[in-house]
Design an enzyme around this catalytic site. Structure first.
Site, short mmCIF file in Angstrom:
data_model
loop_
_atom_site.label_atom_id
_atom_site.label_comp_id
_atom_site.label_asym_id
_atom_site.label_seq_id
_atom_site.Cartn_x
_atom_site.Cartn_y
_atom_site.Cartn_z
N GLU A 191 40.15 50.80 -12.73
CA GLU A 191 41.38 51.03 -11.80
C GLU A 191 41.26 52.15 -10.74
O GLU A 191 40.43 53.22 -11.33
CB GLU A 191 42.79 51.08 -12.45
N ARG A 227 47.58 50.22 -14.61
CA ARG A 227 46.72 49.70 -13.33
C ARG A 227 45.47 49.21 -14.01
O ARG A 227 44.96 48.43 -13.21
CB ARG A 227 46.50 50.91 -12.74
N SER A 274 37.89 62.22 -10.42
CA SER A 274 38.97 62.29 -9.72
C SER A 274 38.64 63.21 -8.60
O SER A 274 38.06 64.28 -8.64
CB SER A 274 39.94 62.92 -10.67
N HIS A 357 47.00 71.09 -17.48
CA HIS A 357 47.35 70.12 -16.60
C HIS A 357 48.71 70.22 -16.07
O HIS A 357 48.85 70.02 -14.91
CB HIS A 357 47.11 68.60 -17.06
N PHE A 364 50.80 72.38 -7.55
CA PHE A 364 51.01 71.47 -6.51
C PHE A 364 52.24 71.33 -6.08
O PHE A 364 52.52 71.26 -4.68
CB PHE A 364 50.35 70.10 -6.79
N HIS A 381 41.27 58.75 -7.43
CA HIS A 381 40.61 58.71 -8.78
C HIS A 381 40.13 57.26 -9.18
O HIS A 381 40.57 56.44 -8.54
CB HIS A 381 41.35 59.14 -9.84
#
Length: 411
Positions: A191, A227, A274, A357, A364, A381
Site C-alpha cells: 500500500e 489500505r 516513508s 512517534h 508536526f 510512504h
C-alpha cells in the site's frame, strides 16, 4: 496544495485525537470541495471482507486529502532491489573507494547489455550508528521476471555471486562490505499514501502507474492496515516470532564479517519506506522544518535504529538522505526512513503508542500551526507485508547490525 495535516512519516493522526479547532482549521476547504472518495484498494483487488475494516464508519470522511498509487491490472508483483556498499569509519564518503563502489553498482543498473533496466532508481546514503558509511541504490521493477532478466543479462548476478573473495581483505580498510535486499511484494500486500497527487516517488514511477483520486482509508488508527488489500481476509500476523533465529557467524575484531550471510525470510515481515521532501517549500517553511521537525524525526529514527529490536520489534531502521544522482555525493532536500518490523502490528503499536512517534505527531501539529496550516512539505510512504519467499537479504563483509543481520540472535 490544500491546507492539510500530516505527520512526517506518512502515518496519520486520527481526527478524533485532534482538538476541535485543529480539525476545523485543517479541513473546512476540503469538506466543501470533495463530495466523494474512492477506496485506496483498487477495484480489482477488492473482495468481501471476512475481517472488519478499522474504518470508523462507512460514511467517514478524512480531514484532509491523501492519495494512493494505482498499478495496471497486469502488474501483480513489484520488485524493489536495494543494492549497497558499506565503508568503514576511516573511509571518507568522498573517497575513491566509495566512488569505485558507486560506479560498480551503477554499471549494472545502466548496463547496455540488458533490455529490461529498472523503471526507477534512487540513490541514497546514511552513516550508521557504528560510523560506517552506507551507500545504496533502490531500484524498482514491475515484475519478478523483469528483475531476474535484468540481473542475468546485465551481469549483476554473476558479479554478486562472486563477491566473497572481495570480503577476505580484513586488513584493507578500503575494502567495502556489500548488501543486497530484494523486496518482492505482490500488489495485494502493498500500500502507498501520498499527501499530494502531483508528487512522484518510488513505485509511482512504474510504467502505467497513476495516482488515485482522494482515498477514504486514512486519518484514523488502523488505516494503514485497511489500505493493504490482503487485510480484507488475512490478519497479516507473524506466528513464528518466538522462534529464535540462528546466531550469526563469528565477527572479526572490527565487527566486519569475512563471509557471505543470507538471512532467511520471515512470515509477514512488515517494511515501511516513508519519505519527506522539502525541496519546494518556502524559505520560511524550510527553516522551520530543519530547525523543528527534522530533529524530532531524526530522534525517532535513531530510537528505532538503536533500540527498536528490543523495545518495539523493529529489526532495522535507516534514515537515509537522497542523493542528487549516481555520480555525486551531493544531497537533495529529501530523506526517507526505511524500517523493517517483525510484523505489521509492531509497526502499528510504535506509531500509536511510543513516545518517539507521539513526539513526531505533536511536533508536526506545532509546525503546522506556525505555518497557519499552509504546509507544503511533501510526504509519502510505501508499506508492504511480505511472505517468506518475497524476501531476500544477503550481506558480504558487513557488520552485524546491518539491515536484517540485526534480526539474528547474538552468540
Amino acid at each position: 496544495m490544500d491546507k492539510t495535516r500530516h505527520d512526517s512519516l506518512g502515518l496519520e493522526q486520527p481526527a478524533k485525537d485532534r482538538t476541535k479547532e485543529e480539525h476545523t482549521s485543517s479541513c473546512n476547504t476540503w469538506s466543501l470541495t470533495m463530495s466523494s472518495l474512492e477506496s485506496s484498494i483498487a477495484d480489482h483487488l477488492q473482495c468481501p471482507r471476512s475481517i472488519p475494516a478499522r474504518l470508523p464508519s462507512p460514511s467517514f470522511q478524512p480531514p484532509y486529502p491523501s492519495f494512493s498509487v494505482r498499478f495496471p491490472q497486469d502488474v501483480t508483483q513489484l520488485v524493489i532491489a536495494i543494492v549497497g556498499s558499506q565503508h568503514r569509519p576511516s573511509v571518507s564518503p568522498t573517497s575513491d573507494a566509495v566512488s569505485t563502489s558507486r560506479a560498480a553498482i551503477s554499471s549494472f543498473l545502466a548496463s547496455p547489455r540488458t533490455s529490461i533496466p529498472p523503471s526507477f532508481v534512487e540513490w541514497a546514503s546514511v552513516t550508521d550508528n557504528r560510523g560506517y558509511y552506507n551507500l545504496c541504490a533502490l531500484a524498482y521493477w514491475d515484475s519478478k521476471s523483469s528483475y531476474e532478466s535484468w540481473a542475468s543479462s546485465s551481469g549483476f548476478k554473476a558479479w554478486w555471486d562472486g563477491l566473497d573473495a572481495d570480503a577476505d581483505s580484513e586488513d584493507d580498510d578500503h575494502s567495502p562490505g556489500w548488501f543486497l535486499e530484494i523486496l518482492s511484494p505482490t500488489t495485494d500486500r502493498f500500500e502507498t499514501l501520498f499527501n499530494t497527487a502531483s508528487a512522484r516517488e518510488g513505485s509511482s514511477h512504474l510504467a502505467g502507474a497513476c495516482m488515485s483520486s482522494a482515498v477514504q482509508e486514512h486519518g484514523y488508527w488502523g488505516s494503514m492496515r485497511d489500505r493493504i488489500p490482503l487485510s480484507q481476509t488475512d490478519e497479516l500476523s507473524a506466528n513464528n516470532l518466538n522462534t529464535p533465529l540462528p546466531s550469526p557467524s563469528p565477527s572479526t575484531s572490527t565487527g566486519q564479517r569475512k563471509k557471505r550471510i543470507t538471512i532467511p525470510g520471515q512470515e509477514n515481515l512488515a517494511i515501511i519506506r516513508s519519505g519527506q521532501d522539502w525541496s519546494t517549500t518556502t524559505p520560511e517553511e524550510r527553516k522551520l522544518y530543519l530547525e523543528t521537525m527534522h530533529p524530532i524525526l531524526q530522534k525517532g529514527m535513531d530510537f528505532l535504529q538503536n533500540h527498536g529490536k528490543e523495545e518495539v520489534g523493529c529489526y532495522s531502521c535507516r534514515f537515509m538522505e537522497v542523493l542528487e544522482s549516481e555520480k555525486t555525493e551531493k544531497r537533495t532536500d529529501r530523506t526517507f526512513g526505511l524500517a523493517y518490523f517483525d510484523e505489521l502490528a509492531s509497526l502499528e503499536r510504535w506509531s500509536r503508542e511510543h513516545e518517539t512517534h507521539l513526539a513526531i505527531f505533536g511536533g508536526f501539529f506545532r509546525y503546522a500551526q506556525q505555518l497557519g496550516n499552509n504546509v507544503t512539505l511533501r510526504v509519502f510512504h510505501e508499506v508492504m507485508v511480505l511472505e517468506e519467499g518475497q524476501q531476500f537479504f544477503e550481506y558480504v563483509g558487513c557488520h552485524e547490525d546491518t539491515g536484517m543481520l540485526a534480526s539474528r540472535a547474538r552468540g
